[in-house]
Design a protein around this motif. Structure first.
Motif, PDB file in Angstrom:
ATOM      1  N   ALA A 249     150.140  -0.317  98.833  1.00 41.07           N
ATOM      2  CA  ALA A 249     150.946  -0.992  99.863  1.00 41.07           C
ATOM      3  C   ALA A 249     152.435  -0.889  99.557  1.00 41.07           C
ATOM      4  CB  ALA A 249     150.525  -2.451  99.982  1.00 41.07           C
ATOM      5  N   THR A 250     152.793  -0.641  98.313  1.00 41.96           N
ATOM      6  CA  THR A 250     154.207  -0.514  97.924  1.00 41.96           C
ATOM      7  C   THR A 250     154.758   0.881  98.198  1.00 41.96           C
ATOM      8  OG1 THR A 250     153.507   0.057  95.683  1.00 41.96           O
ATOM      9  CG2 THR A 250     153.991  -2.273  96.131  1.00 41.96           C
ATOM     10  N   ALA A 251     153.949   1.793  98.742  1.00 43.33           N
ATOM     11  CA  ALA A 251     154.368   3.177  98.961  1.00 43.33           C
ATOM     12  C   ALA A 251     155.303   3.349 100.156  1.00 43.33           C
ATOM     13  CB  ALA A 251     153.143   4.074  99.130  1.00 43.33           C
ATOM     14  N   HIS A 252     155.458   2.291 100.962  1.00 45.03           N
ATOM     15  CA  HIS A 252     156.325   2.408 102.136  1.00 45.03           C
ATOM     16  C   HIS A 252     156.792   1.023 102.574  1.00 45.03           C
ATOM     17  CE1 HIS A 252     152.527   1.266 103.969  1.00 45.03           C
ATOM     18  NE2 HIS A 252     153.172   1.001 105.093  1.00 45.03           N
ATOM     19  N   ALA A 253     157.836   1.036 103.422  1.00 47.36           N
ATOM     20  CA  ALA A 253     158.321  -0.210 104.014  1.00 47.36           C
ATOM     21  C   ALA A 253     157.429  -0.556 105.195  1.00 47.36           C
ATOM     22  CB  ALA A 253     159.764  -0.047 104.480  1.00 47.36           C
ATOM     23  N   HIS A 254     156.998  -1.784 105.296  1.00 45.52           N
ATOM     24  CA  HIS A 254     156.086  -2.212 106.359  1.00 45.52           C
ATOM     25  C   HIS A 254     156.869  -2.572 107.615  1.00 45.52           C
ATOM     26  CE1 HIS A 254     152.557  -2.382 103.691  1.00 45.52           C
ATOM     27  NE2 HIS A 254     153.512  -2.443 102.788  1.00 45.52           N
ATOM     28  N   SER A 255     156.242  -2.331 108.782  1.00 45.14           N
ATOM     29  CA  SER A 255     156.947  -2.521 110.042  1.00 45.14           C
ATOM     30  C   SER A 255     155.953  -2.715 111.183  1.00 45.14           C
ATOM     31  CB  SER A 255     157.816  -1.297 110.326  1.00 45.14           C
ATOM     32  OG  SER A 255     157.001  -0.177 110.586  1.00 45.14           O
ATOM     33  N   HIS A 256     156.496  -2.621 112.407  1.00 43.25           N
ATOM     34  CA  HIS A 256     155.641  -2.631 113.597  1.00 43.25           C
ATOM     35  C   HIS A 256     154.634  -1.492 113.475  1.00 43.25           C
ATOM     36  CE1 HIS A 256     158.030  -5.687 115.320  1.00 43.25           C
ATOM     37  NE2 HIS A 256     158.930  -4.947 115.934  1.00 43.25           N
ATOM     38  N   PRO A 257     153.585  -1.483 114.295  1.00 40.83           N
ATOM     39  CA  PRO A 257     152.588  -0.412 114.207  1.00 40.83           C
ATOM     40  C   PRO A 257     153.229   0.972 114.353  1.00 40.83           C
ATOM     41  CG  PRO A 257     151.811  -2.148 115.653  1.00 40.83           C
ATOM     42  CD  PRO A 257     153.241  -2.462 115.326  1.00 40.83           C
ATOM     43  N   ILE A 258     152.802   1.900 113.528  1.00 38.74           N
ATOM     44  CA  ILE A 258     153.238   3.291 113.608  1.00 38.74           C
ATOM     45  C   ILE A 258     152.330   3.975 114.627  1.00 38.74           C
ATOM     46  CG2 ILE A 258     153.525   5.460 112.333  1.00 38.74           C
ATOM     47  CD1 ILE A 258     155.404   3.153 111.418  1.00 38.74           C
ATOM     48  N   THR A 259     152.921   4.623 115.622  1.00 31.33           N
ATOM     49  CA  THR A 259     152.123   5.235 116.677  1.00 31.33           C
ATOM     50  C   THR A 259     152.160   6.754 116.678  1.00 31.33           C
ATOM     51  OG1 THR A 259     153.959   5.068 118.245  1.00 31.33           O
ATOM     52  CG2 THR A 259     152.392   3.218 118.175  1.00 31.33           C
ATOM     53  N   HIS A 260     153.132   7.353 115.989  1.00 28.31           N
ATOM     54  CA  HIS A 260     153.239   8.813 115.963  1.00 28.31           C
ATOM     55  C   HIS A 260     153.755   9.269 114.603  1.00 28.31           C
ATOM     56  CE1 HIS A 260     153.426   7.858 120.233  1.00 28.31           C
ATOM     57  NE2 HIS A 260     152.944   9.055 120.435  1.00 28.31           N
ATOM     58  N   LEU A 261     153.277  10.404 114.141  1.00 29.72           N
ATOM     59  CA  LEU A 261     153.764  11.028 112.913  1.00 29.72           C
ATOM     60  C   LEU A 261     154.086  12.481 113.202  1.00 29.72           C
ATOM     61  CD1 LEU A 261     151.177   9.765 110.257  1.00 29.72           C
ATOM     62  CD2 LEU A 261     153.533   9.004 110.543  1.00 29.72           C
ATOM     63  N   ILE A 262     155.071  13.002 112.494  1.00 22.90           N
ATOM     64  CA  ILE A 262     155.404  14.422 112.573  1.00 22.90           C
ATOM     65  C   ILE A 262     155.795  14.864 111.179  1.00 22.90           C
ATOM     66  CG2 ILE A 262     157.822  14.051 113.172  1.00 22.90           C
ATOM     67  CD1 ILE A 262     157.503  16.519 115.065  1.00 22.90           C
ATOM     68  N   SER A 263     155.520  16.095 110.867  1.00 24.07           N
ATOM     69  CA  SER A 263     155.817  16.627 109.548  1.00 24.07           C
ATOM     70  C   SER A 263     156.718  17.838 109.693  1.00 24.07           C
ATOM     71  CB  SER A 263     154.511  17.028 108.851  1.00 24.07           C
ATOM     72  OG  SER A 263     154.776  17.617 107.613  1.00 24.07           O
ATOM     73  N   GLY A 264     157.691  17.957 108.806  1.00 21.53           N
ATOM     74  CA  GLY A 264     158.582  19.109 108.816  1.00 21.53           C
ATOM     75  C   GLY A 264     159.497  19.076 107.615  1.00 21.53           C
ATOM     76  N   PRO A 265     160.241  20.143 107.392  1.00 21.80           N
ATOM     77  CA  PRO A 265     161.149  20.178 106.238  1.00 21.80           C
ATOM     78  C   PRO A 265     162.318  19.221 106.428  1.00 21.80           C
ATOM     79  CG  PRO A 265     161.424  22.142 107.599  1.00 21.80           C
ATOM     80  CD  PRO A 265     160.284  21.365 108.175  1.00 21.80           C
ATOM     81  N   LEU A 266     162.761  18.659 105.309  1.00 21.86           N
ATOM     82  CA  LEU A 266     163.882  17.726 105.323  1.00 21.86           C
ATOM     83  C   LEU A 266     164.732  18.019 104.102  1.00 21.86           C
ATOM     84  CD1 LEU A 266     165.199  15.163 106.570  1.00 21.86           C
ATOM     85  CD2 LEU A 266     163.729  13.830 105.060  1.00 21.86           C
ATOM     86  N   ARG A 267     166.017  18.156 104.298  1.00 19.03           N
ATOM     87  CA  ARG A 267     166.916  18.385 103.196  1.00 19.03           C
ATOM     88  C   ARG A 267     167.095  17.089 102.414  1.00 19.03           C
ATOM     89  NH1 ARG A 267     172.186  19.692 105.418  1.00 19.03           N
ATOM     90  NH2 ARG A 267     170.859  20.764 106.869  1.00 19.03           N
ATOM     91  N   ALA A 268     167.043  17.167 101.094  1.00 17.69           N
ATOM     92  CA  ALA A 268     167.234  15.995 100.242  1.00 17.69           C
ATOM     93  C   ALA A 268     168.635  15.442 100.409  1.00 17.69           C
ATOM     94  CB  ALA A 268     166.981  16.377  98.782  1.00 17.69           C
ATOM     95  N   SER A 269     168.765  14.121 100.289  1.00 20.75           N
ATOM     96  CA  SER A 269     170.058  13.463 100.377  1.00 20.75           C
ATOM     97  C   SER A 269     170.091  12.333  99.352  1.00 20.75           C
ATOM     98  CB  SER A 269     170.294  12.907 101.779  1.00 20.75           C
ATOM     99  OG  SER A 269     169.455  11.789 101.998  1.00 20.75           O
ATOM    100  N   SER A 270     171.206  11.653  99.269  1.00 18.48           N
ATOM    101  CA  SER A 270     171.285  10.512  98.337  1.00 18.48           C
ATOM    102  C   SER A 270     170.428   9.353  98.822  1.00 18.48           C
ATOM    103  CB  SER A 270     172.740  10.075  98.167  1.00 18.48           C
ATOM    104  OG  SER A 270     173.257   9.650  99.423  1.00 18.48           O
ATOM    105  N   VAL A 271     170.134   9.312 100.114  1.00 22.75           N
ATOM    106  CA  VAL A 271     169.313   8.240 100.680  1.00 22.75           C
ATOM    107  C   VAL A 271     167.824   8.572 100.548  1.00 22.75           C
ATOM    108  CG1 VAL A 271     168.782   6.934 102.766  1.00 22.75           C
ATOM    109  CG2 VAL A 271     171.142   7.590 102.285  1.00 22.75           C
ATOM    110  N   CYS A 272     167.466   9.789 100.880  1.00 18.31           N
ATOM    111  CA  CYS A 272     166.063  10.246 100.812  1.00 18.31           C
ATOM    112  C   CYS A 272     165.990  11.453  99.881  1.00 18.31           C
ATOM    113  CB  CYS A 272     165.553  10.614 102.202  1.00 18.31           C
ATOM    114  SG  CYS A 272     165.475   9.225 103.319  1.00 18.31           S
ATOM    115  N   PRO A 273     165.921  11.231  98.570  1.00 14.03           N
ATOM    116  CA  PRO A 273     165.939  12.366  97.627  1.00 14.03           C
ATOM    117  C   PRO A 273     164.674  13.207  97.726  1.00 14.03           C
ATOM    118  CG  PRO A 273     165.721  10.261  96.465  1.00 14.03           C
ATOM    119  CD  PRO A 273     165.868   9.954  97.914  1.00 14.03           C
TER     120      PRO A 273
END
Length: 136
Positions: free
Chosen positions: A112-136
């Motif tokens: 449960a600690t693997a992500h921030a909890h929120s309203h229901p997630i209704t869609h997911l998409i996967s793709g490349p993302l460049r690393a940043s200081s926020v999302c390494p």
């Protein structure tokens, strides 16, 4: 050349000629997930049951493990890993769960600690993302 339109009520519209003609078929009593194409097959879920088809016309079902997963929104990564959020009733905040699988049947439930909890997630998409200081 195969296209599939998924209905939440468990029905599908399938075209094997790039949308020129369509056939309607009932595959399940309902679906809790969107569809993905992974490992050479179309995949859909209704809670713990995975539906699989290589041609969009003939479908087989199999039960996932653990038996208490409920596959909701799902995506497939470039490496072929399936990632899903819990679907169905009470799938938000404290009840949220993330799953991952290599075959769509055996699911690992992430802590449960693997992500921030929120309203229901209704869609997911996967793709490349460049690393940043926020999302390494």
């Amino acid at each position: 050349a195969t296209l599939i339109v998924v209905g939440w009520s468990g029905g599908l519209c399938t075209s094997t000629d790039r949308g020129q003609t369509w056939a309607v078929r009932q595959v399940a009593s309902g679906f809790t997930s969107n569809g993905v194409f992974a490992q050479g097959a179309f995949l859909l879920w209704n809670g713990v049951t995975r539906y699989r088809s290589v041609d969009g016309l003939t479908w087989t079902s199999a039960q996932s493990t653990p038996s208490d997963v409920s596959i909701g929104p799902v995506t497939v990564t470039a490496a072929g890993t399936l990632v899903a959020f819990k679907g169905g009733w009470q799938s938000e905040y404290a009840f949220e769960r993330i799953y991952r699988s290599s075959d769509g049947l055996s699911w690992q439930v992430l802590p449960a600690t693997a992500h921030a909890h929120s309203h229901p997630i209704t869609h997911l998409i996967s793709g490349p993302l460049r690393a940043s200081s926020v999302c390494p």
